[in-house]
Structures are given as C-alpha cells and as structure tokens.
Design an enzyme around this catalytic site. Structure first.
Site, PDB file in Angstrom:
ATOM      1  N   SER A  16       2.191  -0.873   4.710  1.00 35.47           N
ATOM      2  CA  SER A  16       0.614  -0.074   5.246  1.00 35.47           C
ATOM      3  C   SER A  16      -0.130  -1.220   5.632  1.00 35.47           C
ATOM      4  CB  SER A  16       0.432   1.249   4.632  1.00 35.47           C
ATOM      5  OG  SER A  16       0.200   0.995   3.428  1.00 35.47           O
ATOM      6  N   ASP A  17      -1.342  -0.808   6.052  1.00 36.70           N
ATOM      7  CA  ASP A  17      -2.501  -1.173   5.603  1.00 36.70           C
ATOM      8  C   ASP A  17      -3.091  -0.994   4.570  1.00 36.70           C
ATOM      9  OD1 ASP A  17      -4.278  -3.545   5.701  1.00 36.70           O
ATOM     10  OD2 ASP A  17      -5.099  -3.154   7.688  1.00 36.70           O
ATOM     11  N   TRP A  18      -4.257  -1.614   4.009  1.00 34.59           N
ATOM     12  CA  TRP A  18      -5.084  -1.128   3.179  1.00 34.59           C
ATOM     13  C   TRP A  18      -5.638   0.570   3.352  1.00 34.59           C
ATOM     14  CZ3 TRP A  18      -7.186  -3.817  -1.306  1.00 34.59           C
ATOM     15  CH2 TRP A  18      -8.054  -3.621  -2.042  1.00 34.59           C
TER      16      TRP A  18
END
Ligand code: BGC
Length: 747
Positions: free
Chosen positions: A281-283
């Site tokens: 995932s991203d942040w």
C-alpha cells in the site's frame, strides 16, 4: 530453535559480504515449511510494514518491541548498518521464528550521493547512465542496510502544478517505459540475491499523476483508454524487467481507491499483466479508505484491502489489528493471507535474507561505498547530461554565442539566492528525507569559482530573499543592479526551493516564486549579458526570463555535484545535450499541455482573431514555450535524407544527421509516428524511438530505426492493441516540433 535455516550470527558489526545463492526448489520447500510453522499472527506480521520515523521524520519509540514481539515483517525509514543490524538481531534472536526483517526506503535518486532528480535525469535520455545511477544508489543503500527501494516512480503526468512531477520521467509513456526499465535494471541488477542490489518497487499503481488541478492526493477521473494508453505502459515495462514489487496509488480508478480495487490489483495486475511480486500500500492508504468514505471503519478497510489483493499494509497497522478477527469470523479466507505471505517470504528469500539475514549489514562495505568517489563522478556526469540549454543567443554583431563563457573573463556577477544554496540543489527525497547531507552539495557559486581563472573576479549578490512564495528582499535589488553593471557578465540563479516540489508540493501558479520576477525585470534593464540558470524540479512559466536574457540553462535540481556540473556547461567543458522530457507551458492557463495531444475536430494552429473556429486559445498561442524533446547544444545538427526502406523484412526509416557546427556533441535523434486514419482519435504524433548519438564537428551519421509493428499499433475501439494497414506519417528530428516527415504505407 529460533531459526528455520542455519544462519551464522556475527558478533561484531564488521561483517564481510558472503555470496548468496538462490535455488528455487529449495526456496519453495523452505517457504512451505516455514508457512506450516507460522501462527496466524506471525503470518499477518509479514504483511505489516511499520515506520521508524513519523510523517515528519521524528523517531518513533516502540519499533524495537514490535520486532521483538514478532509483529513486524518490514520496516521503513530505518537506515544505516548500525541501526538495522541491531533490529535484525532482535528479529532473528528474540522473535519466535526468527524471520528476518526487510528494510525498505525511498532511495529515489541516489542515497547519500544524490543524483539529479528523476525528471531531470529523464532529460538526459541516456538510458545507460540512468541504469548506472540506479545501480550506484543500490550499492550505497544496500551497504547501508536497505533491501527494497520505493522506486522507480513511473507515474506519467502532464501537470507541472503537481509537485510530484519531479519524481517521474515526464509526460511520455514511451520514454517513461524505457526509463522505468533502465531504473529497475539498475536497482535490481541481474540477481536480487547479490547483496549490492535492491528490490525495486514501481509506483504508484495507477494513474496518480492525473491528480486533478495538479493538487496532490486529488482523485483524478480518466477513461480506461487513457489508463491503457498513458498510465499503464511504464508499469508494464517495469514488470517486463522483473520488478519485484509494486506500490498502489493514493488515488482511485473509476471512484474505487487503488488500495481497495480488485479490478486493478487482481484482474489487471495479476491476471492480465502476470505480476507475481509483492503489492504494497502507500502510506496509510488502508486507513485512508475510511477517510475517502468507501469503508465504514478500520476493520472494513482492512477487509476491503486484503480482498482486493493488497499484500502489505504500509504504516496504518490495520492488518495486525483486524485480520486475525476477520479470519476467525470467517470473513477472510486464510488462503488469501497465505498467498500474500508466500509472496513476502519469496521476496525475502530472493533477497538472500534467509541465507544470511545480516548480509546487508556490513560496516566495511558501508564505509567504502557510501559517497564513493566514483559515485560522485557519476553524479557530476549524470547532472550535466540532464541539463537542457533552452536559449543561447548570438552576441550582437558577432558569430559567437553568449555561452560557453570564457574561463578568463575579467569579472562575473553571480546573483540570486539559489546560487549559494546547497540543499535546494537536491531533489525532494534526498533533501527532505535527509539521506543526503546538504553540506556535501557543491553550490553554484562554488562551482563557478572552481572553474574560472585565478584572475577572474567573481562577486556574489543575493538580489532578493527567497523564502517561500512571498515577495521578499525587494530592497536588495539595487545592489544586484550595481553588481551587474560592474561585471562583464551576469550569472543569475533562479528557480524554487527544494520543498516546493515533491510530495504535497502543489502550486496554483507556475511563475517563479517570491520576488524573482522583479529581479528578472530589474536585471533585464541593465543591458548586461545575463545567463539565467534555473534550479527547479518542475517546469515554470519562464517567458519573461527567456525574453529578457541571452542564455537560459535548465539545470534542474542537479544533486550533490550540481555546482560543478553547471560550471562544466557554462564554461564549455561539457557540451549540453539534455532534451526536455516534459513540455514547458507558456503560462499556467495552458496546463495541461503535452506534445502527444489527440487530434480534435478543428484545426490547431495560429492565432487569428478573425477566425475563431480553431482548436486554440484566443489570448495566447497554442504552442508551448518549449516543446517536448527540445534542447540546444553548442553545436548545430542538420537532418536530411529521410527515407523509408521497405525492401527489408522489417521496414526501416533512415535519416542523415550532420554535426554542422564547430564542436563535438551529443544529439538525441527522435522518431515520432502518426497513424493517419484510426478507429478512434489518436495523437498528432507519438514518440516511438530515439537514439542518442555522438558526432564530431563536421561528422555525419545515418540513424536507422526499425518500423516494427509495436511502433504502429494503437488501442482500438475494443480497448485492445490494433495494427492496421494504411498510411503512417513518419517524423524524425531533434525535438517534437522540428521534424522531417515522410509517409509510409503499411500493406
Ligand atoms: C509516498 C510514497 C513513498 C511513501 C513512503 C508516500 O507518502 O506517496 O511515494 O514511497 O510515502 O515514504
């Protein structure tokens, strides 16, 4: 026994590199065996990526405990042999199964040695060099305890208001794809198990560069056609090059956030493109699903993300909080978790972490390779190759152009706050994430002083104050005018501070920030020869600068050796050869503007107020300030004899290129193609090939491109690639506007 495979625990931090082997049967058996021993909690831990620093880079305290308790599979923002060896030792010796941690980081354009920012580097069109800088970054980062980098960023964008334009390869899917390949190859090398190669991560899947109005994190809305034509090709290329991981975007596809998008992660990425690496995932994008309003709560967000095919949860730590319950309630099938864990264990095995979990923690190697002189030299080369000469006028009444300057000129007035800045020569990741030390950066003023003769007088005046967007320091302008008047030539540094581009660096107006326009205006009045050097991450509206001064060099954010590299060009030690990987608009209102625009129903030329029925603005030309592919040299190149040859199995197009000037130089010969009649609207031209050639003064060379079917295909009505018979316009030249043309008929 804590460890599944025998490992040698090394007592000191000085550990020599061991050769790692990779054996796929052994790998699979070992993964099966390991999986069979893992509790559900331990499996989920392998899907949990935590950070050692918070959003603003402050250290977090409980990292060690999480590792000890076996809750973590990966850590980001934890660098250095000392740190990471310490944490790895806890994972190996104190957690129940002793599964090694994978350390991940944003190694985007170098590590301690900063190379030019990615957009800048794309302007070199030098794929070999791009591969070399990625390999050097990998060498430094792996020597410093990192195994996976969140790079390359392969998002195509056409909006310079979006700060993250600085992180990609520009606006073109073809160039972007080749650069994606070069970067993946550079980071990963031929063998991930080599301890000096990093696993790459192509990001942000998919369409993040479409951020509406150039505002970061805005959800764009584009068609599947645009997705396939523009945003997907560089990801495809990265997969073809064997990229080990992918990061999903903050944005959404057709309203469904990438993190919860099964069509994106399963149907497209796994089933259609055959990607079998890990998806990260991203942040906090898992918890963001609640913010976006598509999940009722964190548990629902977790459920949606794992079902959609997301392997690793970055930072939100929702998988560790919710997955066990979801499995126990029968809502999530354990097989789904096993699949994701398998991919993670495979990645760790590929990286050699099970053979020797300490192989990346070698303080001798760290000392040797971080900021190695060969990397500094590489940084200088990459920086000067990425710079784009935008203007270089003839001196009045002379054959000579303003650049290159003589090293023995009597006096130079260096003006502009950016001339002495160091951090602002670093692009976003190296600067903000403090891997690179600003004190190592060679400023422009330093570079100039080092280049000129001992008799040359170099003065420095700030001119204005550049601190954010506010107009400050107007009272300093008179001193700058005075300095300019007293010198033979002025070198004026203009641009932006490093933090203005990069993540969250959206701007609504691309004129030069602060009081720089006033400084430009004032210096233009002096009548002195002025060389404007632009230090910036993104295209700006530089009309006034170009109009006012005789020479303009786009130096970008050139990295550690920036000042030397700029001086190499200004004083003629290096002949500029960069070409824009992105269109430079005239003004903000022209955005989005890009060379491969599709043909519309009306003509697209000229401003003629009597004929308003054109595909144009009324108040400004439809042409950009500088087109894609543009860049001058200290020499000139002439193109002639464009011919298609159909006598061979694969038709070819050949063109003669002559260095018609007085100095040797590199030229990027560009091939564009237009399919004249297509089922759907297609662009006026699309880049389909290029060759970077070196020609001595007076030398000629015939450059030949194969016209293979992939260069002629487009995405038809059914959203599938199509190649048709008919006429194609073949165009070759030194930028996307000045092209020779010939028609090729495909039978
Ligand atoms: C960015 C990613 C980056 C990640 C980790 C995010 O905010 O979008 O590109 O890799 O942070 O630093």
């Amino acid at each position: 026994m804590k460890n599944i495979l025998p490992i040698i625990l090394l007592a000191s931090l000085t550990i020599s590199c061991t050769t790692k082997q990779n054996n796929s049967d052994k790998t699979m058996n070992h993964i099966d065996h390991l999986l069979s021993q893992m509790t559900l909690k331990e499996k989920i831990a392998q899907l949990n990526l935590i950070t050692a620093l918070d959003d603003y880079n402050n250290p977090l305290e409980n990292v060690e405990d999480k590792v000890r308790n076996g809750e973590v599979g990966h850590i980001l923002k934890s660098n250095g042999v000392k740190n990471n060896f310490y944490l790895q030792k806890i994972a190996i010796e104190e957690s129940r199964l002793g599964i090694p941690i994978m350390f991940q980081e944003d190694v985007i354009h170098g590590y301690k040695t900063a190379f030019p920012g990615p957009l800048a580097e794309a302007a070199s069109w030098n794929l070999e060099r791009i591969e070399q800088t990625a390999a050097a970054a990998a060498k430094e980062a792996t020597a410093s305890g990192i195994q996976l980098t969140y790079a390359p960023m392969v998002d195509i964008t056409r909006d310079p208001r979006w700060g993250r334009i600085v992180e990609g390869a520009g606006e073109d899917p073809y160039l972007g794809s080749l650069i994606a390949k070069a970067r993946v190859k550079g980071f990963q090398g031929d063998n991930l198990a080599d301890s000096s190669t990093l696993m790459a991560c192509a990001k942000h899947f998919l369409g993040y560069g479409d951020a509406m109005a150039g505002i970061d994190y805005n959800i764009g809305d584009f068609s599947e056609r645009e997705l396939r034509e523009i945003y997907l090709p560089p990801f495809k290329a990265a997969i073809e090059s064997g990229v080990g991981s992918m990061m999903v975007a903050y944005s959404a596809i057709d309203g469904v956030p990438a993190t919860a998008n099964k069509w994106l992660m399963q149907d497209l990425l796994r089933d259609e493109l055959g990607f079998d690496g890990i998806v990260i995932s991203d942040w906090r994008t898992v918890s963001n699903l609640v913010k976006t309003g598509v999940a009722t709560n964190n548990k629902d967000a977790t459920h949606q993300a794992i079902e959609a095919g997301l392997d690793i949860d970055m930072v939100s730590e929702l998988y560790v909080q919710n997955l066990e319950e979801l499995v126990n309630e029968g809502k999530v099938d354990i097989k789904l978790i096993d699949k994701a864990v398998r991919r993670v264990l495979k990645a760790k095995t590929d990286l050699g972490l099970f053979d020797d979990p300490y192989v990346y923690f070698d303080s001798v190697r760290e000392k040797k390779w971080v900021m190695h002189p060969s990397h500094l030299e590489l940084s200088r080369k990459a920086a000067r190759e990425s710079m784009v000469l935008l203007k270089n006028a003839r001196l009045s009444g002379q054959e000579k152009h303003l650049l290159p300057l003589s090293k023995s000129v009597n006096s130079i007035a260096v003006i502009g706050p950016l001339a002495t800045r160091q951090k602002d020569l670093l692009s976003w990741w190296a600067a903000n994430h403090s891997q690179a030390d600003k004190n190592d950066v060679v400023s422009l003023l330093h570079g100039i002083k080092a280049a000129v003769s001992s008799s040359t007088k170099v003065t420095y005046t700030e001119g204005i104050i550049l601190e954010g967007f506010e107009k400050k320091g107007l009272e300093l302008i008179p001193a700058a005018i005075k300095a300019a008047k007293q010198a033979d030539v002025v070198i004026l540094a203009l641009g932006e501070e490093y933090w203005m581009s990069g993540e969250g660096g959206s701007i609504s107006d691309i004129t030069l920030p602060g009081a720089q326009p006033e400084l430009v205006e004032a210096l233009a009045q002096t009548g002195k020869p002025v060389v404007a050097v632009l230090i910036n991450g993104r295209p700006f509206d530089i009309r006034k600068t170009v109009e006012s001064f005789d020479a303009v060099l786009e130096a970008w954010q050139p990295g550690t050796m920036g000042g030397y590299a700029i001086a190499d060009i200004l004083f003629g030690d290096f002949n500029p050869c960069g070409k824009l990987p992105v269109t430079f608009p005239q003004n903000t209102g022209q955005i989005p503007i890009f060379y491969n625009i599709k043909r519309g129903s009306h003509d697209f030329e000229g401003i003629d107020l009597k004929d308003r029925y054109k595909n144009n603005y009324l108040d400004i030309t439809h042409k950009p300030l500088f087109p894609f592919g543009f860049g001058l040299s200290y020499t000139t190149f002439e193109y002639s004899n464009l011919r298609v040859n159909t006598d061979t199995d694969i038709p070819t197009v050949g063109i003669k290129v002559t260095n018609s000037g007085k100095v040797d130089g590199f030229e990027v010969v560009q091939l564009y193609i237009k399919d004249i009649v297509t089922q759907v609207a297609t662009p006026h031209k699309q880049l389909k090939g290029f060759e970077r050639i070196f020609l001595k003064a007076g030398e000629s060379k015939v450059v030949t491109f194969n016209i293979t079917d992939d260069k002629l295909s487009y995405i038809g009505k059914e959203l599938k690639p199509l190649i048709e018979a008919g006429e194609f316009e073949i165009m070759v030249g030194g930028n996307s506007e000045e092209l020779l043309k010939v028609v090729y008929i495909r039978k």
